[in-house]
Design an enzyme around this catalytic site. Structure first.
Site, PDB file in Angstrom:
ATOM      1  N   ASP A 234       0.840  -1.177  -0.037  1.00 38.26           N
ATOM      2  CA  ASP A 234      -0.002   0.092  -0.018  1.00 38.26           C
ATOM      3  C   ASP A 234       0.903   1.345   0.012  1.00 38.26           C
ATOM      4  O   ASP A 234       1.840   1.360   0.785  1.00 38.26           O
ATOM      5  CB  ASP A 234      -0.971   0.015   1.241  1.00 38.26           C
ATOM      6  CG  ASP A 234      -2.072   0.963   1.142  1.00 38.26           C
ATOM      7  OD1 ASP A 234      -2.743   0.905   0.279  1.00 38.26           O
ATOM      8  OD2 ASP A 234      -2.367   1.736   2.013  1.00 38.26           O
TER       9      ASP A 234
ATOM     10  N   GLU B  93       0.747  -0.968  -5.081  1.00 37.46           N
ATOM     11  CA  GLU B  93      -0.373   0.063  -5.084  1.00 37.46           C
ATOM     12  C   GLU B  93      -0.111   1.587  -5.576  1.00 37.46           C
ATOM     13  O   GLU B  93       0.655   2.256  -4.918  1.00 37.46           O
ATOM     14  CB  GLU B  93      -1.012   0.230  -3.738  1.00 37.46           C
ATOM     15  CG  GLU B  93      -2.083   0.879  -3.684  1.00 37.46           C
ATOM     16  CD  GLU B  93      -2.354   2.461  -3.517  1.00 37.46           C
ATOM     17  OE1 GLU B  93      -2.275   3.214  -4.309  1.00 37.46           O
ATOM     18  OE2 GLU B  93      -1.751   2.772  -2.419  1.00 37.46           O
TER      19      GLU B  93
ATOM     20  N   ASP C  76     -11.254   1.012  -0.140  1.00 35.43           N
ATOM     21  CA  ASP C  76     -11.306   2.344   0.119  1.00 35.43           C
ATOM     22  C   ASP C  76     -12.426   2.927  -0.611  1.00 35.43           C
ATOM     23  O   ASP C  76     -12.592   4.184  -0.737  1.00 35.43           O
ATOM     24  CB  ASP C  76     -10.046   3.233  -0.035  1.00 35.43           C
ATOM     25  CG  ASP C  76      -9.108   3.075   1.343  1.00 35.43           C
ATOM     26  OD1 ASP C  76      -9.718   2.845   2.177  1.00 35.43           O
ATOM     27  OD2 ASP C  76      -7.624   3.249   0.934  1.00 35.43           O
TER      28      ASP C  76
END
Length: 488
Positions: A291, A338, A391
């Site tokens: 991430d 990501e 998200d």
């Protein structure tokens, strides 16, 4: 240095284990996890993506774990403890519904303490403690101290413990020996349970994709045990923190508050902490999604005390150097980058030099023909495409609130006047991206009320749970047909 991540075409589902049905307030690694793996096989799905599996901290977020190495006690299988005679079989069960973390955690910790009181850990436990000593010794002591201190952050502990003076640590280890052993024991249970699920997935041809946040929480065992590796002052407070700058979505940016790494000190130590962190991740997962990958190229540094992220600045990260160090110690690195948000050419170059697949999200795609998230712009195929991520709103929720021009372009692109969620699922599967992953909520056509997380909010997130009855043969057949149609 990294493996060629251009995998054969495959499809999968994003579902965190706490979102499994479960009988005790949250999903865990018991029978429902095995049933889900069997559903994946039946549906032709070869990927199961999960969120971080660590013990959650602030806001119940798996991205704010109190350890980058430990497992979440909430995920330990109550069912197995009953089967092994460590718990009575007539345990009270909770009603189906959203995860209520405080209640579910209290119930699980009570179960774990009862099981520990009945257990007779043997050689397997001792071997586990030895193999995981790099992180387990500090984590178990940190967790025991947090229990004793009623959750007070480590930088407010007495000076000797805060600054990790050897005599203070030795005294704490003696005084809290039983509590430390308890925390070590339920980590042993977690890793046993997860390994069983992993083996079941592997036996059924399912790859597990895990998630690794680039930053860690300030009030964590990691920062307390490795203060030299972070930008902290003499009282253990961060001097600078992480965030992202102002952009189209936020006039003031996002102030995350995570302490930032002292990359110079990490370099001096051969990036050992990162080596051990990735080593652990590769024991938990087949592939790791990092991430905020762009933080390795450059990260947004905000001085402590700033009210928003607007007062920050870009600072160069370690770049390829850290990945070279990882590869030298660990070999090939099965990593997904990501790379969402404002991405520079330098970030793209780092990703491509490392031959890492990036991400495409269809909910971001429908603005113009040159949008990089549209499937006809997926050059090379080395991508992982999602309808949405943890998200995002669910796709049904996104479509319900999409701007008129976005809806209009979507209809033109798909060649359909009436657009449904499965049109986006089909678009992901038909794309040239090597892997297509869809959140479980989208496969069920669920709305905004089931989204996993709303960034920038601190409550009401991470709570959705799957109704086990939704995993029907009809859904499995529908997914398998898409897999066969598009060669996944």
């Amino acid at each position: 240095m990294t493996r060629d991540n251009k995998k054969e075409r495959a499809a999968g589902i994003l579902l965190h284990p706490t979102s499994l049905p479960g009988r005790f307030g949250a999903g865990d690694l018991g029978c429902e996890a095995f049933e889900f793996v069997r559903f994946l096989e039946k549906a032709g799905q070869r990927i199961w993506q999960v969120l971080p599996l660590g013990p959650t901290g602030g806001g119940d977020s798996p991205y704010s774990a109190v350890s980058a190495f430990a497992g979440d006690p909430l995920l330990v299988s109550t069912e197995r403890l009953v089967e092994e005679g460590l718990l009575d079989p007539d345990l009270p069960e909770s009603q189906p519904g959203l995860v209520e973390y405080a209640t579910a955690t209290a119930v699980k910790m009570g179960q774990l303490r009862e099981a520990y009181g009945r257990a007779e850990p043997g050689e397997g436990f001792d071997d586990f403690r030895e193999r995981h000593g790099y992180w387990l010794d500090d984590y178990a002591l940190y967790a025991a101290l947090k229990t004793k201190m009623d959750g007070v952050p480590w930088n407010r502990w007495e000076t000797g413990l805060r600054e990790r003076e050897p005599e203070a640590l030795a005294r704490a280890r003696r005084g809290l020996a039983e509590e430390i052993r308890f925390h070590e024991y339920f980590q042993y249970l977690f890793f046993q349970d997860w390994e069983r699920v992993r083996k079941e997935a592997g036996a059924r041809g399912v790859e597990v994709v895990g998630d690794l946040p680039i930053f860690v929480s300030h009030d964590s065992a990691d920062v307390w045990a490795n203060q030299r590796l972070f930008h902290l002052d003499g009282r253990g407070e961060p001097t600078v923190v992480a965030g992202v700058p102002p952009d189209y979505f936020s006039e003031t940016g996002q102030l995350w508050g995570n302490p930032l790494y002292d990359w110079g000190r990490m370099r001096e130590e051969g990036y050992r902490w990162w080596v051990e962190r990735i080593r652990m991740a590769l024991t938990l997962y087949d592939t790791v999604r990092i991430d905020h990958f762009r933080g390795f190229e450059a990260y947004w540094e905000v001085p402590t005390g700033e009210k928003t992220a607007a007062g920050g600045r870009w600072v160069k990260g370690p770049g390829r150097e850290v990945f070279d160090a990882l590869a030298a110690r660990l070999g090939e690195l099965p990593i997904i980058a990501e790379d969402l948000g404002e991405i520079t050419a330098e970030v793209e170059e780092l990703r491509d030099t490392l031959s890492l697949p990036g991400m495409k999200v269809l909910q971001f795609a429908f603005s113009s023909p040159d949008n990089p998230h549209l499937p006809h712009n997926y050059e090379g195929g080395n991508w992982v495409v999602y309808t949405g991520t943890h998200d995002n709103d669910t796709t049904a929720g996104w479509w319900a609130s999409a701007a008129p021009e976005e809806r209009s372009f979507t209809r033109r692109y798909l060649g359909k006047e009436y657009v449904i969620v499965w049109d986006l699922v089909r678009l992901a599967y038909s794309s040239t991206a090597a892997r297509a992953i869809v959140p479980m909520q989208d496969l069920l056509g669920l709305g905004t009320e089931t989204r996993m997380n709303t960034p920038g909010t601190v409550s009401g997130n991470w709570t959705w749970r799957l109704d086990g009855a939704a995993l029907t043969d009809e859904l499995a057949v529908r997914l398998r047909n898409l897999v066969e149609t598009y060669g996944r």
